[in-house]
Design a protein around this motif. Structure first.
Motif, PDB file in Angstrom:
ATOM      1  N   ARG A 511      42.866   0.804  72.591  1.00 22.11           N
ATOM      2  CA  ARG A 511      41.799   0.305  73.444  1.00 22.11           C
ATOM      3  C   ARG A 511      40.466   0.188  72.703  1.00 22.11           C
ATOM      4  O   ARG A 511      39.726  -0.756  72.904  1.00 22.11           O
ATOM      5  N   TYR A 512      40.174   1.176  71.852  1.00 26.29           N
ATOM      6  CA  TYR A 512      38.861   1.195  71.223  1.00 26.29           C
ATOM      7  C   TYR A 512      38.884   0.862  69.731  1.00 26.29           C
ATOM      8  O   TYR A 512      37.838   0.754  69.114  1.00 26.29           O
ATOM      9  N   GLY A 513      40.072   0.745  69.146  1.00 26.66           N
ATOM     10  CA  GLY A 513      40.152   0.343  67.750  1.00 26.66           C
ATOM     11  C   GLY A 513      40.095   1.506  66.769  1.00 26.66           C
ATOM     12  O   GLY A 513      39.944   2.675  67.145  1.00 26.66           O
ATOM     13  N   ARG A 515      38.011   2.682  64.424  1.00 25.99           N
ATOM     14  CA  ARG A 515      36.871   3.563  64.149  1.00 25.99           C
ATOM     15  C   ARG A 515      36.832   4.755  65.105  1.00 25.99           C
ATOM     16  O   ARG A 515      36.532   5.873  64.696  1.00 25.99           O
ATOM     17  N   VAL A 516      37.116   4.502  66.372  1.00 28.55           N
ATOM     18  CA  VAL A 516      37.107   5.597  67.343  1.00 28.55           C
ATOM     19  C   VAL A 516      38.323   6.487  67.123  1.00 28.55           C
ATOM     20  O   VAL A 516      38.237   7.715  67.203  1.00 28.55           O
ATOM     21  N   ALA A 517      39.468   5.862  66.796  1.00 25.75           N
ATOM     22  CA  ALA A 517      40.708   6.626  66.632  1.00 25.75           C
ATOM     23  C   ALA A 517      40.629   7.565  65.441  1.00 25.75           C
ATOM     24  O   ALA A 517      41.151   8.680  65.476  1.00 25.75           O
ATOM     25  N   GLY A 547      34.853  -4.267  71.199  1.00 21.42           N
ATOM     26  CA  GLY A 547      33.714  -4.338  72.112  1.00 21.42           C
ATOM     27  C   GLY A 547      34.194  -4.032  73.510  1.00 21.42           C
ATOM     28  O   GLY A 547      35.392  -3.981  73.760  1.00 21.42           O
ATOM     29  N   SER A 548      33.255  -3.789  74.409  1.00 22.35           N
ATOM     30  CA  SER A 548      33.685  -3.353  75.736  1.00 22.35           C
ATOM     31  C   SER A 548      33.738  -4.511  76.714  1.00 22.35           C
ATOM     32  O   SER A 548      33.423  -5.622  76.371  1.00 22.35           O
TER      33      SER A 548
ATOM     34  N   THR B  12      30.333  10.033  72.552  1.00 26.72           N
ATOM     35  CA  THR B  12      29.506   9.222  71.659  1.00 26.72           C
ATOM     36  C   THR B  12      30.397   8.273  70.870  1.00 26.72           C
ATOM     37  O   THR B  12      31.379   8.700  70.278  1.00 26.72           O
ATOM     38  N   PHE B  13      30.085   6.988  70.927  1.00 27.02           N
ATOM     39  CA  PHE B  13      30.760   6.000  70.061  1.00 27.02           C
ATOM     40  C   PHE B  13      29.804   5.670  68.937  1.00 27.02           C
ATOM     41  O   PHE B  13      28.689   5.230  69.197  1.00 27.02           O
ATOM     42  N   ASP B  14      30.270   5.845  67.695  1.00 32.17           N
ATOM     43  CA  ASP B  14      29.360   5.576  66.575  1.00 32.17           C
ATOM     44  C   ASP B  14      28.010   6.217  66.864  1.00 32.17           C
ATOM     45  O   ASP B  14      27.891   7.422  66.896  1.00 32.17           O
ATOM     46  N   GLU B  15      26.988   5.399  67.105  1.00 27.00           N
ATOM     47  CA  GLU B  15      25.655   5.949  67.381  1.00 27.00           C
ATOM     48  C   GLU B  15      25.385   6.035  68.880  1.00 27.00           C
ATOM     49  O   GLU B  15      24.595   6.846  69.326  1.00 27.00           O
ATOM     50  N   THR B  16      26.056   5.167  69.660  1.00 28.54           N
ATOM     51  CA  THR B  16      25.748   5.099  71.089  1.00 28.54           C
ATOM     52  C   THR B  16      26.275   6.315  71.833  1.00 28.54           C
ATOM     53  O   THR B  16      27.455   6.644  71.735  1.00 28.54           O
ATOM     54  N   ARG B  17      25.403   6.952  72.603  1.00 28.96           N
ATOM     55  CA  ARG B  17      25.875   8.003  73.500  1.00 28.96           C
ATOM     56  C   ARG B  17      26.240   7.303  74.808  1.00 28.96           C
ATOM     57  O   ARG B  17      25.373   6.994  75.634  1.00 28.96           O
ATOM     58  N   ALA B  18      27.538   6.997  74.967  1.00 27.44           N
ATOM     59  CA  ALA B  18      27.986   6.198  76.113  1.00 27.44           C
ATOM     60  C   ALA B  18      27.945   7.024  77.399  1.00 27.44           C
ATOM     61  O   ALA B  18      27.718   6.491  78.481  1.00 27.44           O
ATOM     62  N   ALA B  19      28.178   8.330  77.273  1.00 25.48           N
ATOM     63  CA  ALA B  19      28.064   9.217  78.435  1.00 25.48           C
ATOM     64  C   ALA B  19      27.397  10.496  77.958  1.00 25.48           C
ATOM     65  O   ALA B  19      27.802  11.073  76.949  1.00 25.48           O
ATOM     66  N   GLY B  36      25.355   1.015  88.259  1.00 24.19           N
ATOM     67  CA  GLY B  36      24.541   0.969  87.053  1.00 24.19           C
ATOM     68  C   GLY B  36      24.777  -0.359  86.381  1.00 24.19           C
ATOM     69  O   GLY B  36      25.800  -1.001  86.644  1.00 24.19           O
ATOM     70  N   PRO B  37      23.850  -0.765  85.529  1.00 23.94           N
ATOM     71  CA  PRO B  37      23.998  -2.074  84.881  1.00 23.94           C
ATOM     72  C   PRO B  37      25.148  -2.074  83.880  1.00 23.94           C
ATOM     73  O   PRO B  37      25.731  -1.026  83.601  1.00 23.94           O
ATOM     74  N   ASN B  38      25.453  -3.230  83.344  1.00 27.44           N
ATOM     75  CA  ASN B  38      26.491  -3.313  82.321  1.00 27.44           C
ATOM     76  C   ASN B  38      26.133  -2.433  81.142  1.00 27.44           C
ATOM     77  O   ASN B  38      24.985  -2.417  80.713  1.00 27.44           O
ATOM     78  N   GLY B  39      27.111  -1.695  80.648  1.00 21.26           N
ATOM     79  CA  GLY B  39      26.866  -0.834  79.498  1.00 21.26           C
ATOM     80  C   GLY B  39      26.233   0.496  79.850  1.00 21.26           C
ATOM     81  O   GLY B  39      25.828   1.252  78.975  1.00 21.26           O
ATOM     82  N   ALA B  40      26.153   0.819  81.154  1.00 18.85           N
ATOM     83  CA  ALA B  40      25.509   2.061  81.576  1.00 18.85           C
ATOM     84  C   ALA B  40      26.372   3.276  81.267  1.00 18.85           C
ATOM     85  O   ALA B  40      25.871   4.398  81.149  1.00 18.85           O
ATOM     86  N   GLY B  41      27.684   3.067  81.131  1.00 21.72           N
ATOM     87  CA  GLY B  41      28.580   4.186  80.869  1.00 21.72           C
ATOM     88  C   GLY B  41      29.521   4.488  82.019  1.00 21.72           C
ATOM     89  O   GLY B  41      30.147   5.549  82.059  1.00 21.72           O
ATOM     90  N   LYS B  42      29.656   3.558  82.933  1.00 23.57           N
ATOM     91  CA  LYS B  42      30.544   3.765  84.086  1.00 23.57           C
ATOM     92  C   LYS B  42      31.996   3.848  83.638  1.00 23.57           C
ATOM     93  O   LYS B  42      32.711   4.807  83.958  1.00 23.57           O
ATOM     94  N   THR B  43      32.436   2.838  82.882  1.00 22.82           N
ATOM     95  CA  THR B  43      33.832   2.827  82.442  1.00 22.82           C
ATOM     96  C   THR B  43      34.141   4.038  81.577  1.00 22.82           C
ATOM     97  O   THR B  43      35.176   4.689  81.732  1.00 22.82           O
ATOM     98  N   THR B  44      33.227   4.355  80.673  1.00 20.12           N
ATOM     99  CA  THR B  44      33.437   5.503  79.791  1.00 20.12           C
ATOM    100  C   THR B  44      33.580   6.793  80.604  1.00 20.12           C
ATOM    101  O   THR B  44      34.505   7.579  80.375  1.00 20.12           O
ATOM    102  N   SER B  45      32.676   6.994  81.576  1.00 18.86           N
ATOM    103  CA  SER B  45      32.737   8.227  82.371  1.00 18.86           C
ATOM    104  C   SER B  45      34.021   8.308  83.184  1.00 18.86           C
ATOM    105  O   SER B  45      34.697   9.339  83.209  1.00 18.86           O
TER     106      SER B  45
END
Ligand SMILES: Nc1ncnc2c1ncn2[C@@H]1O[C@H](COP(=O)(O)OP(=O)(O)O)[C@@H](O)[C@H]1O
Ligand SMILES: [Mg+2]
Lengths: 548, 253
Positions: A511-513, A515-517, A547-548, B12-19, B36-45
């Motif tokens: 799902r995330y590719g 880098r995350v794995a 990407g998401s 955290t993905f790379d640099e982004t703290r998604a949740a 929340g707007p797109n990219g807010a972290g809903k799906t991640t949470s």
């Protein structure tokens, strides 16, 4: 417009992993150097012309097969442009033009320049013909390459097309392996070639190939037959133009990326009942049923299955034609081997649909998922391989070989089956998401799986091999049965335990590719499966846009 | 005990703290909207809450059962509809439900009755009769068959990521009616959406999330306070760029 596409293509290209690029570059440089070397050492103009024709055919062959084998080319998809306010044909032309960007076409041009040199040496007045022939050859090869690649992709939308693609793939795979068997004699003959040229029938065939026409035109002009020369070069120009036009048309985006309407009912779909008969209730039956239907109906899966069968068939035929019975006899085993590789990325193949297995995790469901996939593959591949084995024994006239063939089949079917699921779990590599697939190789990269299979299957089959060599064929049959069954069972067990332990991680891989794995694995050390997974992560390329 | 409890989930993905330490408590029988707007972290949470994505830290509990410590027990109580993921594309909707019922260990006749009823109510029955494969479904149809899989084993808690996206208005009403029936029967629903007006209309609790952080959480009326609409609450919490008098003056005829 074209400029924009070219810039986009090189931007996308830069994000690709450079491993294969290095390998491809080495091959291209080597090929160009070899082309020049061979034509320089040729003893006479006549031999040089023959060698150029052969090399032209080889370059064209490489251009036709290259993109399909290396996965990487054609990053720009026509569907990216469906929503832009551009004429479809404009997009097609633009994408065609991008095909000429890069070192591939440049080095091909370098290689083809040997045609111009040939013209200059034969008769300076034919140089212009030689130069024109050189340019046309490059345009022809690069366009043909894109044409074949796209045609394979377009083929995936119909059953007949899928069948044709399977035959092509089978031929490619069988050719690659048969090539190894033929390489010894070829090398010993190569020394003589530069000296004396080819035997007459080979020359006739070579001269008939379109890629040879520009060279033949130069030769004709050099001997004074300018009419024939212009005729040949004119014909090649027409052919190139037709190829370019067809390519531009095929590269234009189709309106609907998801596949055409289907008139017949999907295979395995009965009107009265939704159930496949004879399948037990519970998770195992659920998975076997789903898998069988997917293998029947998904063109990308059917391609793996059928090209494995065709590959075996062609190996058998090659063996017959070359009068090498042992090659013919390996037809069934070869199919089993190719299928072991074809099933070695099943989770990558299913894409993010793995979420069902994660969310639906019950006490026994992960094991059922792995075992169900093994059972489905066995049901599909065993009859065909046994038949191939039987027929190969009959037509090769070697009845004494039958126990060896049977033992080989039993062990490779079993070990290959187990290895398939294990690699599917450990080296899962996502391709384009299933419902967005277009091209024949949109499923995930399986480089690591293919090499691991080739390396691991012989040692995993060693008990059978040792007994066959020491005690003879009939002793090997029961050993092969146990060896194969144990392989399927134990490797499958490793697979479902690994999957159960790393269920969300495997899903994250898809799902995330990569880098995350990566972060879920120890950086170094760990068990051999961790090592294998790290290797797959760093070697196999993600085809899927992230990407998401 | 809450039906669903997100306890300090962080990813955290790379640099982004998604949740970022997402905590949320969803009472039983409630219908909660995560907006929340797109990219807010809903799906991640939500992915971390249902066992699809392993959190960097924190955990989630379904009716007290830890999703990451006892996944099998927790997942039995959960129904999940993820956003935009693949399905076994070469099955028909009915075949998918059949597969899913068997996998979940449901009785054969029960599965058939339920799936037929659900296909009918979600208006997927005609596609089913034509043998339409999921690969050929539209986005809205995919949402609907996904909802059917989420409901099939009568879970106690439903987690739906963007269930209304690309669903036509008529089907959306059906969907709302189904979920209302489900909560009336004691079930708990949490949905995510970036359309605040929609969430405001149908749910009784909301949680506002932006940049991976939960900014407000509670009954709709309390969260909204004196604001005329949830959107205003959101703007008040997050701050928003307004289009001023002088901007875009060229947009006139
Ligand atoms: N695979 C990924 N790699 C890097 N960043 C990601 C990935 N997936 C999501 N993100 C980032 O995480 C944040 C939250 O994404 P998401 O949970 O999908 O938001 P929502 O569902 O609210 O639209 C976004 O900033 C997004 O860019
Ligand atoms: Mg989302």
């Amino acid at each position: 417009m074209v400029g924009v596409l070219i810039r986009l293509e090189s931007t996308l290209g830069r994000h690709g992993v450079s491993g294969t690029r290095g390998g491809t570059l080495a091959l291209l440089v080597g090929g160009a150097a070899l082309t020049w070397y061979v034509t320089v050492v040729a003893s006479s103009a006549e031999v040089r012309s023959q060698l150029l024709m052969l090399l032209g055919a080889v370059w064209a062959g490489a251009w036709i097969l290259g993109p399909t084998i290396t996965n990487g080319v054609g990053v720009l998809r026509p569907q990216y442009f469906t929503l832009l306010p551009l004429e479809r044909s404009q997009v097609g032309t633009g994408l065609w033009a991008t095909a000429f960007v890069g070192v591939g076409p440049a080095l091909t041009l370098v290689a083809m320049a040997s045609t111009a040199r040939h013209a200059w040496l034969s008769e300076p007045a034919t140089l212009s013909l030689g130069l024109l022939g050189m340019l046309l050859s490059v345009v022809f090869m690069v366009s043909l390459s894109r044409l074949v690649f796209r045609a394979l992709g377009a083929a995936m939308h119909t059953r007949v097309g899928m069948e044709i693609a399977s035959v092509q793939w089978g031929l490619i795979v069988a050719g690659l392996f048969f090539g190894w068997a033929a390489i010894g004699p070829a090398l010993s003959a190569a020394g003589d070639l530069a000296e004396r040229g080819f035997p007459a029938p080979v020359v006739t065939v070579l001269a008939a190939l379109p890629t040879s026409w520009p060279i033949a035109a130069v030769d004709a002009a050099a001997s004074g037959a300018w009419g024939a020369a212009f005729g040949l070069l004119g014909a090649f120009t027409l052919l190139t133009a037709a190829t370019v036009l067809a390519t531009v048309r095929l590269l234009a985006p189709r309106v609907n990326a998801r596949g055409r309407g289907r008139r017949s009912r999907p295979l395995g779909r009965r009107r009265s009942t939704r159930r496949l008969p004879l399948l037990p209730d519970g998770p195992l039956g659920a998975v076997v049923g789903k898998e069988l239907r997917s293998w029947w109906r998904d063109p990308w899966r059917a391609l793996e299955l059928r090209s494995a069968l065709y590959a075996g068939l062609f190996i058998g035929l090659f063996g017959l034609m070359a009068d090498r019975p042992w090659i013919t006899l390996s037809a069934g085993v070869f199919t089993a081997l190719v299928m072991a590789m074809g099933g070695s990325n099943m989770y990558g193949h299913d894409g993010s649909a793995l979420w069902l297995t994660v969310v639906g995790q019950g006490r026994d469901t992960v094991r059922a998922d792995v075992r169900g996939r093994q059972i489905a593959i066995a049901l599909l591949i065993v009859p065909g391989t046994l038949l191939l084995g039987l027929v190969s024994v009959l037509v090769s006239g070697e009845p004494g070989a039958s126990p060896y063939v049977l033992a080989g089949l039993l062990v490779v079917l079993g070990v290959g089956n187990g290895l398939s699921v294990l690699l599917s779990v450990v080296a899962a590599t996502p391709g384009v998401e299933p419902h967005l697939r277009v091209d024949a190789n949109d499923t995930g990269d399986t480089r690591v799986q293919v090499w691991t299979s080739l390396i691991a299957i012989p040692p995993l089959s060693s008990p059978t091999i040792v007994v066959a060599l020491l005690a003879g064929g009939w002793w090997a049959v029961p050993v092969a049965l146990v060896n194969g069954a144990a392989g399927a069972w134990l490797l499958g067990r490793l697979a479902h335990r690994r999957l159960a332990a790393r269920l969300p991680e495997t899903f994250a891989r898809i799902r995330y590719g990569g880098r995350v794995a990566e972060r879920s694995l120890p950086r170094s050390g760990g068990d051999p499966l961790d090592l294998l997974e790290r290797t797959a992560l760093s070697t196999n390329e993600d085809t899927r846009p992230t990407g998401s | 005990m809450p039906a669903l409890e997100l306890d300090s989930l962080t990813k955290t993905f790379d640099e982004t703290r998604a949740a970022d330490r997402v905590s949320l408590s969803v009472p039983r029988g409630s219908w909660t909207g995560l907006v929340g707007p797109n990219g807010a972290g809903k799906t991640t949470s939500l992915s971390m809450a249902v066992g699809l994505l392993r959190p960097d830290s924190g955990t989630a509990r379904v009716l007290g059962v830890d999703v990451w410590a006892e996944p099998v027990e927790a997942k039995r109580r959960l129904g999940v509809l993820p956003d935009g993921l693949s399905l076994p594309e070469r099955l028909t909707g009915g075949e998918l439900l059949d597969y899913w019922g068997r996998l979940r260990g449901l009785d054969r006749d029960l599965t058939r009755d339920r799936s037929e009823e659900m296909l009918r109510i979600l208006e997927l029955d005609r596609a089913e009769r034509n043998g339409t494969l999921i690969a050929e479904y539209s986005t809205g149809m995919r949402k609907k068959i996904g909802l059917a899989t989420a409901l099939l084993h009568t879970p106690e808690v439903l987690v739906l990521d963007e269930p209304y996206e690309a669903v036509d208005p008529v089907s959306a009403r059906v969907l709302t009616a189904i979920l209302r029936r489900y909560t009336d029967g004691g079930g708990t629903v949490i949905i995510s959406s970036h359309v605040m007006a929609l969430v405001e209309r149908i749910t009784d609790r909301v949680a506002i999330i932006a940049d991976g952080r939960v900014l407000a959480d509670g009954p709709l009326d309390l969260v909204r306070g004196d604001d005329p609409a949830l959107e205003d609450t959101f703007v008040r919490l997050v701050g928003a760029r307004e289009v001023g008098e002088g901007d875009l003056a060229w947009l006139g005829f």
